[in-house]
Design a protein around this motif. Structure first.
Motif, PDB file in Angstrom:
ATOM      1  N   ARG A   1      70.188  60.564  76.889  1.00 35.92           N
ATOM      2  CA  ARG A   1      69.481  59.788  75.868  1.00 35.92           C
ATOM      3  C   ARG A   1      70.288  58.527  75.564  1.00 35.92           C
ATOM      4  O   ARG A   1      71.471  58.614  75.202  1.00 35.92           O
ATOM      5  CB  ARG A   1      69.279  60.616  74.596  1.00 35.92           C
ATOM      6  CG  ARG A   1      68.393  61.836  74.810  1.00 35.92           C
ATOM      7  CD  ARG A   1      68.327  62.721  73.592  1.00 35.92           C
ATOM      8  NE  ARG A   1      67.493  63.907  73.839  1.00 35.92           N
ATOM      9  CZ  ARG A   1      67.394  64.927  73.008  1.00 35.92           C
ATOM     10  NH1 ARG A   1      68.069  64.927  71.857  1.00 35.92           N
ATOM     11  NH2 ARG A   1      66.616  65.958  73.317  1.00 35.92           N
ATOM     12  N   THR A   2      69.648  57.389  75.749  1.00 36.33           N
ATOM     13  CA  THR A   2      70.324  56.109  75.540  1.00 36.33           C
ATOM     14  C   THR A   2      69.586  55.294  74.490  1.00 36.33           C
ATOM     15  O   THR A   2      68.439  55.571  74.156  1.00 36.33           O
ATOM     16  CB  THR A   2      70.406  55.295  76.846  1.00 36.33           C
ATOM     17  OG1 THR A   2      69.096  54.822  77.198  1.00 36.33           O
ATOM     18  CG2 THR A   2      70.968  56.133  77.987  1.00 36.33           C
ATOM     19  N   ASN A   3      70.250  54.260  74.009  1.00 36.10           N
ATOM     20  CA  ASN A   3      69.686  53.420  72.957  1.00 36.10           C
ATOM     21  C   ASN A   3      70.131  51.978  73.182  1.00 36.10           C
ATOM     22  O   ASN A   3      70.920  51.437  72.413  1.00 36.10           O
ATOM     23  CB  ASN A   3      70.161  53.930  71.592  1.00 36.10           C
ATOM     24  CG  ASN A   3      69.371  53.322  70.452  1.00 36.10           C
ATOM     25  OD1 ASN A   3      68.425  52.564  70.661  1.00 36.10           O
ATOM     26  ND2 ASN A   3      69.773  53.648  69.235  1.00 36.10           N
ATOM     27  N   PRO A   4      69.668  51.329  74.262  1.00 37.79           N
ATOM     28  CA  PRO A   4      70.120  49.964  74.563  1.00 37.79           C
ATOM     29  C   PRO A   4      69.596  48.953  73.556  1.00 37.79           C
ATOM     30  O   PRO A   4      68.562  49.167  72.914  1.00 37.79           O
ATOM     31  CB  PRO A   4      69.539  49.705  75.954  1.00 37.79           C
ATOM     32  CG  PRO A   4      68.348  50.607  76.035  1.00 37.79           C
ATOM     33  CD  PRO A   4      68.701  51.831  75.249  1.00 37.79           C
ATOM     34  N   SER A   5      70.343  47.871  73.425  1.00 38.60           N
ATOM     35  CA  SER A   5      69.960  46.788  72.517  1.00 38.60           C
ATOM     36  C   SER A   5      69.696  45.519  73.316  1.00 38.60           C
ATOM     37  O   SER A   5      70.353  45.255  74.319  1.00 38.60           O
ATOM     38  CB  SER A   5      71.078  46.512  71.503  1.00 38.60           C
ATOM     39  OG  SER A   5      71.382  47.663  70.758  1.00 38.60           O
ATOM     40  N   SER A   6      68.743  44.740  72.859  1.00 34.34           N
ATOM     41  CA  SER A   6      68.437  43.445  73.455  1.00 34.34           C
ATOM     42  C   SER A   6      68.750  42.359  72.432  1.00 34.34           C
ATOM     43  O   SER A   6      68.168  42.336  71.344  1.00 34.34           O
ATOM     44  CB  SER A   6      66.956  43.384  73.858  1.00 34.34           C
ATOM     45  OG  SER A   6      66.619  42.101  74.319  1.00 34.34           O
ATOM     46  N   LEU A   7      69.702  41.489  72.757  1.00 32.41           N
ATOM     47  CA  LEU A   7      70.137  40.456  71.812  1.00 32.41           C
ATOM     48  C   LEU A   7      69.957  39.066  72.419  1.00 32.41           C
ATOM     49  O   LEU A   7      70.137  38.874  73.628  1.00 32.41           O
ATOM     50  CB  LEU A   7      71.609  40.655  71.433  1.00 32.41           C
ATOM     51  CG  LEU A   7      71.982  41.945  70.707  1.00 32.41           C
ATOM     52  CD1 LEU A   7      72.348  43.028  71.708  1.00 32.41           C
ATOM     53  CD2 LEU A   7      73.149  41.701  69.768  1.00 32.41           C
ATOM     54  N   ARG A   8      69.620  38.110  71.576  1.00 34.78           N
ATOM     55  CA  ARG A   8      69.503  36.731  72.042  1.00 34.78           C
ATOM     56  C   ARG A   8      70.894  36.156  72.289  1.00 34.78           C
ATOM     57  O   ARG A   8      71.779  36.245  71.422  1.00 34.78           O
ATOM     58  CB  ARG A   8      68.747  35.882  71.029  1.00 34.78           C
ATOM     59  CG  ARG A   8      67.276  36.254  70.916  1.00 34.78           C
ATOM     60  CD  ARG A   8      66.459  35.172  70.225  1.00 34.78           C
ATOM     61  NE  ARG A   8      65.051  35.499  70.261  1.00 34.78           N
ATOM     62  CZ  ARG A   8      64.249  35.232  71.305  1.00 34.78           C
ATOM     63  NH1 ARG A   8      64.756  34.627  72.372  1.00 34.78           N
ATOM     64  NH2 ARG A   8      62.974  35.565  71.275  1.00 34.78           N
ATOM     65  N   ILE A   9      71.071  35.572  73.450  1.00 42.56           N
ATOM     66  CA  ILE A   9      72.372  35.034  73.829  1.00 42.56           C
ATOM     67  C   ILE A   9      72.861  34.002  72.825  1.00 42.56           C
ATOM     68  O   ILE A   9      74.045  33.967  72.472  1.00 42.56           O
ATOM     69  CB  ILE A   9      72.299  34.439  75.252  1.00 42.56           C
ATOM     70  CG1 ILE A   9      72.130  35.573  76.273  1.00 42.56           C
ATOM     71  CG2 ILE A   9      73.529  33.595  75.561  1.00 42.56           C
ATOM     72  CD1 ILE A   9      71.939  35.096  77.697  1.00 42.56           C
ATOM     73  N   GLN A  10      71.968  33.184  72.310  1.00 40.77           N
ATOM     74  CA  GLN A  10      72.370  32.116  71.388  1.00 40.77           C
ATOM     75  C   GLN A  10      72.941  32.670  70.079  1.00 40.77           C
ATOM     76  O   GLN A  10      73.648  31.963  69.356  1.00 40.77           O
ATOM     77  CB  GLN A  10      71.179  31.201  71.089  1.00 40.77           C
ATOM     78  CG  GLN A  10      70.042  31.897  70.357  1.00 40.77           C
ATOM     79  CD  GLN A  10      68.841  30.988  70.163  1.00 40.77           C
ATOM     80  OE1 GLN A  10      68.708  29.950  70.805  1.00 40.77           O
ATOM     81  NE2 GLN A  10      67.951  31.366  69.251  1.00 40.77           N
ATOM     82  N   ASN A  11      72.658  33.956  69.784  1.00 40.33           N
ATOM     83  CA  ASN A  11      73.165  34.563  68.550  1.00 40.33           C
ATOM     84  C   ASN A  11      74.454  35.345  68.756  1.00 40.33           C
ATOM     85  O   ASN A  11      74.985  35.944  67.819  1.00 40.33           O
ATOM     86  CB  ASN A  11      72.104  35.493  67.961  1.00 40.33           C
ATOM     87  CG  ASN A  11      70.855  34.747  67.518  1.00 40.33           C
ATOM     88  OD1 ASN A  11      70.918  33.571  67.174  1.00 40.33           O
ATOM     89  ND2 ASN A  11      69.720  35.428  67.546  1.00 40.33           N
ATOM     90  N   ILE A  12      74.968  35.358  69.992  1.00 41.96           N
ATOM     91  CA  ILE A  12      76.185  36.104  70.309  1.00 41.96           C
ATOM     92  C   ILE A  12      77.352  35.128  70.389  1.00 41.96           C
ATOM     93  O   ILE A  12      77.356  34.208  71.209  1.00 41.96           O
ATOM     94  CB  ILE A  12      76.031  36.855  71.643  1.00 41.96           C
ATOM     95  CG1 ILE A  12      74.837  37.824  71.557  1.00 41.96           C
ATOM     96  CG2 ILE A  12      77.316  37.610  71.987  1.00 41.96           C
ATOM     97  CD1 ILE A  12      74.458  38.430  72.885  1.00 41.96           C
ATOM     98  N   ASN A  13      78.332  35.324  69.538  1.00 42.38           N
ATOM     99  CA  ASN A  13      79.477  34.419  69.477  1.00 42.38           C
ATOM    100  C   ASN A  13      80.591  34.914  70.386  1.00 42.38           C
ATOM    101  O   ASN A  13      80.945  36.096  70.373  1.00 42.38           O
ATOM    102  CB  ASN A  13      79.994  34.305  68.043  1.00 42.38           C
ATOM    103  CG  ASN A  13      78.979  33.688  67.108  1.00 42.38           C
ATOM    104  OD1 ASN A  13      78.268  32.750  67.479  1.00 42.38           O
ATOM    105  ND2 ASN A  13      78.888  34.199  65.893  1.00 42.38           N
ATOM    106  N   GLU A  14      81.153  34.012  71.169  1.00 44.68           N
ATOM    107  CA  GLU A  14      82.294  34.364  72.013  1.00 44.68           C
ATOM    108  C   GLU A  14      83.581  34.304  71.193  1.00 44.68           C
ATOM    109  O   GLU A  14      83.619  33.699  70.110  1.00 44.68           O
ATOM    110  CB  GLU A  14      82.392  33.409  73.198  1.00 44.68           C
ATOM    111  CG  GLU A  14      82.556  31.945  72.814  1.00 44.68           C
ATOM    112  CD  GLU A  14      82.651  31.042  74.026  1.00 44.68           C
ATOM    113  OE1 GLU A  14      83.535  31.293  74.875  1.00 44.68           O
ATOM    114  OE2 GLU A  14      81.851  30.096  74.120  1.00 44.68           O
TER     115      GLU A  14
END
Length: 300
Positions: free
Chosen positions: A98-111
């Motif tokens: 059982r998995t629970n992957p997340s989909s995030l917008r790249i522009q909202n991810i800070n390096e």
């Protein structure tokens, strides 16, 4: 056949965010054994808070001894098999994951700079046996150096590899490295992953090798992808496009295939057949448009 006692500790907690999916996975490996040998097997799905396992079963031909243990950077689950006098060896692994992957917008991810990266990510910046990032620095910078965000770079690396390499079974072997693949412009999933990892590390992006079960993949088989660490979280990409990143069940991760080989043989053993399956009543593959500008976080 006898059921081997599995003494791995399997966490029970499930993620609460996102859409949880169930995957039914199995692998069946048949070997001919010429003399007493040892096999290090890496086919168990990883057990973690973000990937929970239920109804797990592992069986081997009667007469073998099995030892279960964790090994490697990603706490990969290995089985050491002593074949004793067995000549026809059959190994079957089955589980519901059982998995629970997340989909995030790249522009909202800070390096974050290397100075602030988690120490656990730092080993994945270095060149490794199959990912000679030190040999591919000029190529990586020329092709992807103009792209600002590391996840955009990783996405474009996956796209470039898909567009410029041919997926050809038999075009590589166990000694083929990322540099070889770049020159040959052909390979299989492990070669695509190795080249992507080498490119990413050349651009100072921590990248690691992923082995897993891929839902509804044609033909069904163990599958290799790559992950990159941005903002101290790992995001998954498949340069072959044979799988969807949110339809994968993790077996293991490592610096390259040397850390995550499905089977390592010590002795006189020949693979006769391999059958792999991964299905789900819940999974629907997203379209390319739905994945545009996004990154998949599988966890673990």
């Amino acid at each position: 056949m006898t059921a081997a006692k599995n003494n791995f500790r399997v966490p029970k907690k499930l993620n609460e965010n996102g859409h949880e999916m169930s995957f039914f996975i199995s692998s069946e490996l048949s070997y001919q054994v010429g003399a007493r040998s040892t096999i290090l097997l890496n086919i168990h799905a990883l057990a973690s808070e973000s990937q929970t396992l239920v109804d797990e079963k592992f069986t081997v031909t009667e007469g073998c001894d099995c030892e279960f243990f964790y090994l490697g950077f990603g706490q990969n689950r290995f089985v050491r098999i002593d074949t004793h006098e067995v000549s026809d060896l059959l190994i079957i692994y089955e589980a519901e994951a059982r998995t629970n992957p997340s989909s995030l917008r790249i522009q909202n991810i800070n390096e974050v700079p290397i100075l602030e990266m988690s120490p656990d990510a730092l080993p994945y910046l270095f060149p490794s046996r199959y990912c000679e990032s030190d040999k591919l620095g000029n190529e990586a910078r020329n092709l992807f150096g103009h792209i600002n965000h590391p996840l955009e770079q990783a996405s474009q690396i996956a796209e470039w590899i898909y567009q410029n390499l041919s997926y050809e079974i038999g075009s590589s072997d166990a000694s083929t490295s990322a540099f070889d693949t770049y020159q040959q412009r052909a390979g299989v999933c492990r070669d695509f992953a190795h080249l992507a990892i080498a490119f990413c590390r050349s651009l100072s992006i921590p990248a690691r090798y992923f082995t897993g079960y891929a839902c509804n993949m044609v033909p069904p088989d163990f599958h290799a992808c790559f992950e990159v660490c941005v903002g101290n979280n790992w995001y998954l990409f498949d340069a072959t496009r044979l799988s969807s990143p949110n339809g994968l069940v993790r077996i293991s991760s490592g610096r390259d295939a040397a850390d995550s080989a499905v089977a390592t043989i010590y002795g006189d053993v020949t693979l006769q057949s391999s059958k792999v399956s991964c299905t789900s009543p819940d999974f629907v593959a997203p379209t390319n448009d739905e994945l545009e500008g996004k990154a998949i976080q599988l966890g673990a």
